[in-house]
Structure formats: structure tokens, C-alpha cells
Design a protein around this motif. Sequence first.
Motif, PDB file in Angstrom:
ATOM      1  N   ASN A  13      73.294  41.068  25.065  1.00 37.57           N
ATOM      2  CA  ASN A  13      74.290  40.013  24.996  1.00 37.57           C
ATOM      3  C   ASN A  13      75.541  40.610  24.357  1.00 37.57           C
ATOM      4  OD1 ASN A  13      75.521  37.581  25.186  1.00 37.57           O
ATOM      5  ND2 ASN A  13      74.399  36.619  23.518  1.00 37.57           N
ATOM      6  N   TYR A  14      76.233  41.452  25.102  1.00 39.08           N
ATOM      7  CA  TYR A  14      77.399  42.155  24.584  1.00 39.08           C
ATOM      8  C   TYR A  14      78.616  41.254  24.626  1.00 39.08           C
ATOM      9  CZ  TYR A  14      81.241  45.440  24.274  1.00 39.08           C
ATOM     10  OH  TYR A  14      82.375  46.083  23.909  1.00 39.08           O
ATOM     11  N   LYS A  15      79.295  41.143  23.491  1.00 37.56           N
ATOM     12  CA  LYS A  15      80.551  40.405  23.421  1.00 37.56           C
ATOM     13  C   LYS A  15      81.621  41.364  22.914  1.00 37.56           C
ATOM     14  CE  LYS A  15      78.295  36.062  22.564  1.00 37.56           C
ATOM     15  NZ  LYS A  15      77.947  35.046  21.588  1.00 37.56           N
ATOM     16  N   ARG A  17      84.806  42.880  21.126  1.00 33.42           N
ATOM     17  CA  ARG A  17      85.333  42.528  19.816  1.00 33.42           C
ATOM     18  C   ARG A  17      86.708  41.861  19.899  1.00 33.42           C
ATOM     19  NH1 ARG A  17      85.428  47.090  15.344  1.00 33.42           N
ATOM     20  NH2 ARG A  17      83.242  46.985  15.878  1.00 33.42           N
ATOM     21  N   PHE A  18      87.573  42.326  20.767  1.00 32.79           N
ATOM     22  CA  PHE A  18      88.959  41.850  20.787  1.00 32.79           C
ATOM     23  C   PHE A  18      89.286  41.006  22.014  1.00 32.79           C
ATOM     24  CE2 PHE A  18      88.988  45.846  18.391  1.00 32.79           C
ATOM     25  CZ  PHE A  18      89.364  45.342  17.154  1.00 32.79           C
ATOM     26  N   TYR A  19      88.300  40.517  22.728  1.00 31.18           N
ATOM     27  CA  TYR A  19      88.537  39.700  23.926  1.00 31.18           C
ATOM     28  C   TYR A  19      88.800  38.263  23.503  1.00 31.18           C
ATOM     29  CZ  TYR A  19      87.744  37.522  28.458  1.00 31.18           C
ATOM     30  OH  TYR A  19      87.885  36.799  29.608  1.00 31.18           O
ATOM     31  N   LYS A  20      89.916  37.666  23.983  1.00 32.46           N
ATOM     32  CA  LYS A  20      90.268  36.312  23.562  1.00 32.46           C
ATOM     33  C   LYS A  20      90.149  35.293  24.693  1.00 32.46           C
ATOM     34  CE  LYS A  20      93.218  37.925  20.036  1.00 32.46           C
ATOM     35  NZ  LYS A  20      93.445  37.693  18.767  1.00 32.46           N
ATOM     36  N   GLY A  21      89.518  35.644  25.785  1.00 30.75           N
ATOM     37  CA  GLY A  21      89.361  34.717  26.892  1.00 30.75           C
ATOM     38  C   GLY A  21      88.087  33.904  26.765  1.00 30.75           C
ATOM     39  N   GLU A  22      87.827  33.081  27.779  1.00 28.01           N
ATOM     40  CA  GLU A  22      86.614  32.273  27.781  1.00 28.01           C
ATOM     41  C   GLU A  22      85.454  33.051  28.365  1.00 28.01           C
ATOM     42  OE1 GLU A  22      86.564  28.335  29.368  1.00 28.01           O
ATOM     43  OE2 GLU A  22      88.648  28.038  28.809  1.00 28.01           O
ATOM     44  N   GLY A  23      84.292  32.848  27.826  1.00 26.94           N
ATOM     45  CA  GLY A  23      83.089  33.469  28.374  1.00 26.94           C
ATOM     46  C   GLY A  23      83.055  34.968  28.153  1.00 26.94           C
ATOM     47  N   ASN A  24      82.162  35.592  28.851  1.00 25.54           N
ATOM     48  CA  ASN A  24      81.964  37.031  28.742  1.00 25.54           C
ATOM     49  C   ASN A  24      82.607  37.700  29.953  1.00 25.54           C
ATOM     50  OD1 ASN A  24      81.062  39.607  28.358  1.00 25.54           O
ATOM     51  ND2 ASN A  24      78.905  39.057  28.178  1.00 25.54           N
ATOM     52  N   PRO A  25      83.532  38.632  29.763  1.00 27.14           N
ATOM     53  CA  PRO A  25      84.173  39.272  30.923  1.00 27.14           C
ATOM     54  C   PRO A  25      83.223  40.186  31.682  1.00 27.14           C
ATOM     55  CG  PRO A  25      84.862  40.347  28.919  1.00 27.14           C
ATOM     56  CD  PRO A  25      84.056  39.147  28.507  1.00 27.14           C
ATOM     57  N   TYR A  26      82.111  40.564  31.068  1.00 27.73           N
ATOM     58  CA  TYR A  26      81.158  41.455  31.708  1.00 27.73           C
ATOM     59  C   TYR A  26      79.978  40.713  32.323  1.00 27.73           C
ATOM     60  CZ  TYR A  26      83.828  44.861  29.133  1.00 27.73           C
ATOM     61  OH  TYR A  26      84.846  45.611  28.641  1.00 27.73           O
ATOM     62  N   GLU A  27      80.058  39.384  32.340  1.00 28.09           N
ATOM     63  CA  GLU A  27      78.970  38.595  32.913  1.00 28.09           C
ATOM     64  C   GLU A  27      78.916  38.806  34.421  1.00 28.09           C
ATOM     65  OE1 GLU A  27      77.573  33.929  33.198  1.00 28.09           O
ATOM     66  OE2 GLU A  27      79.489  34.455  32.303  1.00 28.09           O
TER      67      GLU A  27
END
Length: 93
Positions: A13-15, A17-27
Motif C-alpha cells: 500500500n504505497y503512498k 510522500r509529496f503527492y497532493k492529489g486524490e487517491g493513489n497515482p500508482y493504483e
Amino acid sequence: MGLMKLKKNKKFNYKPRFYKGEGNPYELKHKFDAHRKTINPPKGIKGKFNAALEDYKNRDANVNRRLFIIIGVLVLLFLIIIDFDLSIFFSNS
């Protein structure tokens, strides 16, 4: 020793650190998931049947015509393969 136990898959479940969007960009998501009706949560047999009827009613007229043409060609090929006498369909006056 665990010969009968199956190995469990690892879950990540990688999130970022500096991503400010919704959800996971790697989903990983399928391209057409938003347009599918079959991926909804299970509704039981009645709900699935009603959804199938709704899809059938909302089909395009070209699909129906194309379907009948394909079925007709396949039936004709089947009758030719089994050496059916097609002359009974035509009148010889």
C-alpha cells in the motif's frame, strides 16, 4: 512444516510522500471501469437479471440487425454442412 498451507501474497500500500492529489497515482485500474455495469457489487440473481434486461432494452437497432444476419448465416451454413435439402423452401410452380 506447512506443506498443506498456501503461501499468502504480499500486499503493498504505497503512498507517495509529496503527492497532493486524490487517491493513489500508482493504483492499477482498468481503462473502462467507469463505464461498466458488471463490476458493481453483487446484487443477487434478481438484480443481475434486471440489469441484463435493462441492457437488452437499451441496445442499438444496428446491433439487433447485425445479430440476426449473423445467426441467419450460421444457420444457413449449418444446413449446408448437414446436407439439408433447401429446395423445400422455394416453390417450383
